[in-house]
Design a protein around this motif. Structure first.
Motif, PDB file in Angstrom:
ATOM      1  N   VAL A 147      -4.445   2.258   1.203  1.00  0.00           N
ATOM      2  CA  VAL A 147      -3.050   2.870   0.672  1.00  0.00           C
ATOM      3  C   VAL A 147      -2.567   3.938   1.406  1.00  0.00           C
ATOM      4  O   VAL A 147      -3.343   4.410   2.489  1.00  0.00           O
TER       5      VAL A 147
ATOM      6  N   GLY B 177       0.910  -1.380   0.069  1.00  0.00           N
ATOM      7  CA  GLY B 177       0.016  -0.011  -0.078  1.00  0.00           C
ATOM      8  C   GLY B 177       0.916   1.187  -0.090  1.00  0.00           C
ATOM      9  O   GLY B 177       0.432   2.291   0.341  1.00  0.00           O
TER      10      GLY B 177
ATOM     11  N   THR C  61      -3.024  -4.725  -4.704  1.00  0.00           N
ATOM     12  CA  THR C  61      -3.402  -3.618  -4.185  1.00  0.00           C
ATOM     13  C   THR C  61      -4.955  -3.434  -3.766  1.00  0.00           C
ATOM     14  O   THR C  61      -5.763  -3.989  -4.459  1.00  0.00           O
TER      15      THR C  61
END
Length: 341
Positions: A205, A184, A201
């Motif tokens: 993040v 992230g 992903t």
């Protein structure tokens, strides 16, 4: 509706596998049934989260071993195993064993860092080495080396009646190419690319260079591919929470909308000292969700997804959501289920 240059190629889902402390078998069985359903619906992959000292599946590798015997086609992944809880050599043996049992369908996703609440668990986990354990990327490098067949011992040969290998057995050919890093941050994206891994992903993040989620995620994807030997062909899977309501009952729709409303405030600004930024959950008809995804810059950059199931819903809710994803949302994104043999 705008179209991406490539249709969605691989459709997957992610589950945490919650269970009731009074009846843990029921929750584990529900998770296996959901994976079986995913295969029948044509999903390309099913992924499991890892939860220690909680009421979620603590050993996804063991559960995926069971799932490998109840399915024949769907790929099975972990998203992710926190390596701080693991011995890389022993984990390599487990991963290779499950990959062999599954016929080469395992996709292990991993991450590094100290275990959650480390100060409270370190005496149980590492009573003699807690203060010297290395939770850096070096731990991943050890695991990758063992999975890829590098030496784990300086001895091989016969001793008495026993035969020894100097590398992890069984050796699962191809597993090294199916190792994923759950990242992230820009640093993790670059590291995963430089080490030839695939990249997971998710909906979280680190807000380093921006406070726009899609913009941040896009920068991670491009950084990963810029440093990967395969370049633009390097595999990236995006994991967002999507909740299609096409076939949902009125009660389900109300529950889903309440769930999203409660989680939305955390998506407005970075959270905590680490400045973690959360993606907004997507709820609505498949057509509405597809339109939102096509407007997402990061989604337009990838052709694989592992949509996350909300953690607190019931089995029937998961059946409805997965069915709508496979029959409505996936096709709206250009995905097609595999052709039956």
């Amino acid at each position: 509706m705008p179209l991406t240059s490539e249709p969605l190629r691989k459709l997957g889902f992610l589950t945490i596998g919650l269970f009731d402390d009074a009846d843990p078998r029921r929750g584990h069985e529900s998770t296996l049934e959901i994976i079986e359903l995913g295969e029948r619906l044509g999903f390309d992959s099913a992924w499991m989260r890892h939860r220690h000292l909680q009421y979620g599946i603590s050993s996804p590798v063991a559960v995926l071993a069971a799932a490998s015997q109840r399915t024949s086609r769907i790929e099975l992944g972990t998203a992710v195993i926190p390596l701080g809880w693991e011995n890389p050599l022993r984990l390599a043996e487990d991963l290779a064993t499950v990959d062999i049992l599954s016929g080469g369908r395992l996709n292990p996703g991993i991450s590094v860092g100290p275990p959650m609440h480390y100060d409270r668990v370190k005496e149980a986990l590492y009573p003699d080495t807690a203060d010297v354990e290395d939770f850096s990327y070096a731990r991943v490098e050890r695991l990758l080396a063992f999975v890829r067949g590098e030496a784990a011992s300086d001895f091989s040969g016969t001793e008495g009646f026993e035969v020894f290998s100097d590398r992890v057995q069984p050796h699962a050919a191809g597993l090294g190419r199916r190792m994923w890093y759950g990242g992230g941050s820009l640093r993790s994206a670059r590291w995963a690319g430089e080490h030839g891994m695939n990249y997971l992903t998710s909906s979280v993040v680190k807000a380093e260079e921006s406070e726009d989620f899609a913009e941040i995620q896009l920068s991670h994807i491009r950084t990963f591919r810029a440093h990967h030997p395969d370049g633009e062909r390097a595999r990236v899977s995006q994991g967002l929470v999507v909740i299609p309501t096409d076939s949902a009952s009125a009660g389900q729709r109300a529950k889903y909308e309440e769930f999203v409303a409660k989680r939305t405030p955390r998506t407005t600004t970075p959270q905590g000292p680490a400045r973690m930024l959360f993606a907004r959950d997507l709820v609505g008809t498949s057509a509405e969700i597809a339109e939102q995804l096509y407007s997402d810059a990061a989604f337009r950059e990838i052709d694989e997804v592992a949509f996350a199931l909300p953690f607190t819903f019931d089995h029937d809710d998961y059946v409805q959501i997965l069915t709508d994803i496979a029959t409505k949302l996936g096709p709206a994104l250009g995905w097609r289920p595999p052709v039956a043999d």
